[in-house]
Motif scaffolding. Structure first.
Motif, PDB file in Angstrom:
ATOM      1  N   UNK B 317       0.838  -1.205   0.000  1.00 39.37           N
ATOM      2  CA  UNK B 317       0.000   0.000   0.000  1.00 39.37           C
ATOM      3  C   UNK B 317       0.877   1.262   0.000  1.00 39.37           C
ATOM      4  N   UNK B 318       1.881   1.279   0.864  1.00 32.73           N
ATOM      5  CA  UNK B 318       2.787   2.446   0.904  1.00 32.73           C
ATOM      6  C   UNK B 318       3.438   2.663  -0.458  1.00 32.73           C
ATOM      7  N   UNK B 320       2.338   1.712  -3.389  1.00 32.81           N
ATOM      8  CA  UNK B 320       1.312   2.187  -4.325  1.00 32.81           C
ATOM      9  C   UNK B 320       1.094   3.687  -4.159  1.00 32.81           C
ATOM     10  N   UNK B 321       1.024   4.143  -2.921  1.00 32.13           N
ATOM     11  CA  UNK B 321       0.861   5.586  -2.676  1.00 32.13           C
ATOM     12  C   UNK B 321       1.986   6.382  -3.341  1.00 32.13           C
ATOM     13  N   UNK B 322       3.208   5.930  -3.167  1.00 29.80           N
ATOM     14  CA  UNK B 322       4.330   6.677  -3.748  1.00 29.80           C
ATOM     15  C   UNK B 322       4.323   6.604  -5.277  1.00 29.80           C
ATOM     16  N   UNK B 324       1.643   6.336  -7.240  1.00 30.50           N
ATOM     17  CA  UNK B 324       0.513   7.063  -7.828  1.00 30.50           C
ATOM     18  C   UNK B 324       0.434   8.531  -7.401  1.00 30.50           C
ATOM     19  N   UNK B 325       1.262   8.952  -6.449  1.00 30.97           N
ATOM     20  CA  UNK B 325       1.152  10.354  -6.016  1.00 30.97           C
ATOM     21  C   UNK B 325       1.652  11.281  -7.121  1.00 30.97           C
ATOM     22  N   UNK B 334       0.596   2.181 -11.685  1.00 31.42           N
ATOM     23  CA  UNK B 334       0.517   0.755 -11.394  1.00 31.42           C
ATOM     24  C   UNK B 334       0.086   0.049 -12.673  1.00 31.42           C
ATOM     25  N   UNK B 358      -0.736  -3.936  -6.340  1.00 29.58           N
ATOM     26  CA  UNK B 358       0.466  -4.637  -5.906  1.00 29.58           C
ATOM     27  C   UNK B 358       0.171  -6.077  -5.496  1.00 29.58           C
TER      28      UNK B 358
END
Lengths: 469, 469
Positions: B317-318, B320-322, B324-325, B334, B358
């Motif tokens: 999750x972390x 993915x955040x980085x 897609x930010x 992704x 992910x």
């Protein structure tokens, strides 16, 4: 019964049974027994087929154990683990730490096993941590059920951070930092799948623990979220609370859903709730460790005016960029020095130094100029926080700089964060700073980020302060 | 004479004189002689008052030195250094590396001394590096004039990165990474105050050096900026060029001005110029090292579609955040897997794994599932780059995972970036990845940032490609 009483058998067990203790090195039941041997005097391995493990007498059945077992560590596979917990409960064991995996994280069948654990807890009153938990590590006594190698545990002692984590991985990262550059842990708690004990229980426990000054949580979901938040609001007036919660982008939230099987709430709601309840938020594994280390060790600044001292001009510029850049968390500003400070900085420093903030004492300046400069900016009423960028390039700067900066910084009530860099020896210097009560980081980015967490903490205290007036 | 010929005495000196060699341990003239002794056969210490240093015959005057000295390393104080350079020039020394400080960085007088050096260079043709330079380190031969401790030099060998830095501090950081987690340096060049040799000279030199595939510069100002940029544009079609240039905020730019005494240009202009000339920009000391390591070692992805594999859901999750930010550098996405990939991932993985990107193989999956999953996503035409988040938590995952991931990754032409975490042992695993030809980082943030640099490089190559058509 208060939570302090309830969790006493977890934190200070007089007797510990290891269910599934093993003679085979590498097996989890062997590792845990071996680690526990050095901190627990009355330690009882349980294994149906052994007589002695690591020199300890083995009990073949849980039923055979002596009375008054404080804690049982369950290491056997899921189905058998449930039966063992039932036997422990019947035997009067106070708390079971269920290290075993194979529960809810593996699907439907595992979820049913978790229901059985809940039933046993309700029927017998036995407290349960886990399943799928790394258990507990308490540097104060050396109590340790963690089966993952986590370095020199002696280095982890003496801090105020309670680290409460649902996932083992994030927790071991903090333990790694403890070994490498210092991290003052009060306790490590691996929550696992939380059939009984949750974040809310440990929030309450550590809020009443005088040796804890900062609570760091990693949670993928908080089930009793509302109670947790309301309690956090009270606790955060006294102790910093920081939560690592990922899923701030849409894709991240969708990854949360497929990972936890739960619908992730809107991230704006999470952010808003956290702020409202005095909680600071971290977004990754490094951030939660850096932030908790800083919040635990340093005083809270009065405001956001930062002074920077450097011996390498370019690093002063990088640091300035990070201080002045836009950031969703909180604003920082380069401090303006008073006339008096400017005069003093001019007197102290070499004629070619740049005495404006960021102060570049230059590579020609030695330890004494560095420390005098630090004293000057700490004394300035317009400075709330100081960042010291340190390099150990000979010949002007010596290895004594760590001690000298630390001694000076601790004379004041203002936070001083250090950045240290000296090639492969960086961690050595950071560790020495830590041992002298200082917080330091190996990158300019992380150093400024840590400052931001401190200023955010001040902001939170201000809001609650106003409310109290 | 070509720059390759001109700089041969710097890179491959047959004879080296150390002006100011000293018998006193800790003195720079002692450290440098000691370090050079192991790589240079014909080494001549010069000191007016000694007969022998470290077992070497000492020459009392520069005039007494044998003929045909390739390189002189000047370690004495500024005023004497100028005279020594003149004597070296008269003696026919090809190049002088002036390590001494006390020149332009210390004000007016020092600037005048630099003018004298320029005059000597013009009059005699001797090439000058510095003053205030750390000199050169060439892992290929072990040649090393750096007086700052920089760890196990053997570890720095074998890479394609030319690291050219005005300031010593940023350079030693790269050398530190080399020792800790691996950094493939072709050469380290400390430019110092650049009275003669500049970024432009080394851009030309390394553009023609077959063993260099990535050029990393740290520059506070580039004097011959226009020529540099025009040359960079050509070079960047073949080799990645990355420049650390701080001063992106107004306060940062004003700090540049007070540090260098020069007016900092608008940062938007710098950014624009860099893009236009195929240069990638780093903003801090860690970023330039991470980016150059990645750009040097990994193939360029065809586009920006990233697959993530993890064994700890929260980390997915972390990550993915980085990914897609929003980010000013370049967009990442992704990847969407093909039906075929999805089918295969379902077959390979445990029933409770999350096979959407992910991909969370879960902590119950072992090495083989990890590697099969990696194979499946690498094979997918919709995946341009893979991030492998690795943890070494027993019992499912073993220490062989590093080898297995590396072997699999190197079967494909796609970049695979790893994140490794295992408490205090993280660096050990990162170093093993490096030794197997892989790039890895210790934080999720840095891992995704590295991916961004690779995708940006592809973007640059695409622009130049279209232009060529």
């Amino acid at each position: 019964m208060s939570i302090q009483e309830d969790l006493k058998p977890l934190f200070y067990p007089e007797t510990v049974a290891v269910i599934g203790a093993s003679n085979t090195p590498g097996k989890i039941g062997h590792i845990i027994l071996k680690v526990l041997k050095s901190s627990v005097k009355k330690l009882y391995p349980v294994n149906p087929r052994e007589n002695e493990i690591l020199g300890l007498k083995v009990y073949n059945r849980i039923e055979d154990l002596p009375e008054n077992i404080s804690m049982a560590v369950i290491t056997i596979s899921a189905v058998h683990a449930v039966e063992a917990v039932r036997s422990c409960a019947q035997k009067g064991v106070k708390i079971a730490v269920i290290v075993s995996g194979g529960f809810g994280e593996t699907g439907e069948k595992g979820l049913l096993l978790e229901d059985e654990l809940r039933t046993i807890h309700k029927e017998y009153g036995i407290r349960l941590m886990g399943p799928n938990s790394l258990g507990i590590f308490l540097p104060e006594t050396g109590l340790d059920t963690i089966f993952v190698e986590h370095g020199d545990k002696a280095l982890s002692g003496g801090g105020g951070i309670a680290f409460i984590t649902q996932s083992g991985s994030v927790g071991t990262e903090a333990l790694g930092i403890a070994s490498n550059t210092g991290y003052g842990m009060r306790a490590f708690i691996g929550l696992g799948n939380k059939v009984d004990l949750t974040e809310t229980d440990f929030l309450e426990y550590f809020s009443r623990d005088n040796d804890t000054n900062c609570l760091a949580f990693y949670s993928e979901s908080i089930d009793d979220g509302k109670i947790f938040l309301e309690n956090a609001r009270e606790v955060s007036k006294k102790k910093a609370i920081i939560i690592l919660k990922a899923g701030r982008t849409e894709a991240g939230q969708s990854a949360v859903s497929s990972h936890t099987g739960k619908l992730a709430g809107s991230d704006n709601v999470v952010n808003g709730a956290f702020r409202q309840y005095g909680i600071q938020r971290a977004f990754d594994e490094e951030e939660i460790c850096d932030a908790s280390k800083t919040l635990s060790m340093l005083p809270v600044p009065r405001s956001n005016r930062v002074a920077v001292i450097t011996a390498a001009g370019g690093y002063g510029v990088m640091c300035t960029d990070y201080i002045e850049q836009k950031d969703a968390r909180i604003k920082l500003h380069l401090a303006d020095f008073s006339d008096e400070t400017n005069k003093r900085l001019k007197n102290i420093n070499l004629p070619f130094a740049s005495i404006h903030n960021p102060v570049d004492i230059t590579a020609s300046a030695g330890d004494d100029i560095y420390v005098e400069t630090l004293d000057a900016v700490l004394k300035d009423e317009g400075v709330d926080l100081v960042i010291c960028l340190t390099f150990f390039t000979p010949p002007a700067i010596t290895k004594d700089l760590v001690k000298k900066i630390s001694d000076k910084a601790l004379e004041y009530e203002k936070p001083v964060i250090t950045f240290a860099q000296y090639g492969p020896f960086t961690n050595k210097y950071l560790k020495e700073f830590y041992d002298r009560g200082m917080v330091g980081f190996s990158s300019v980015y992380r150093t400024v980020r840590a400052a931001r967490f401190l200023v955010e903490r001040n902001h939170i205290l201000n809001i609650f302060g106003e409310e109290n007036e």
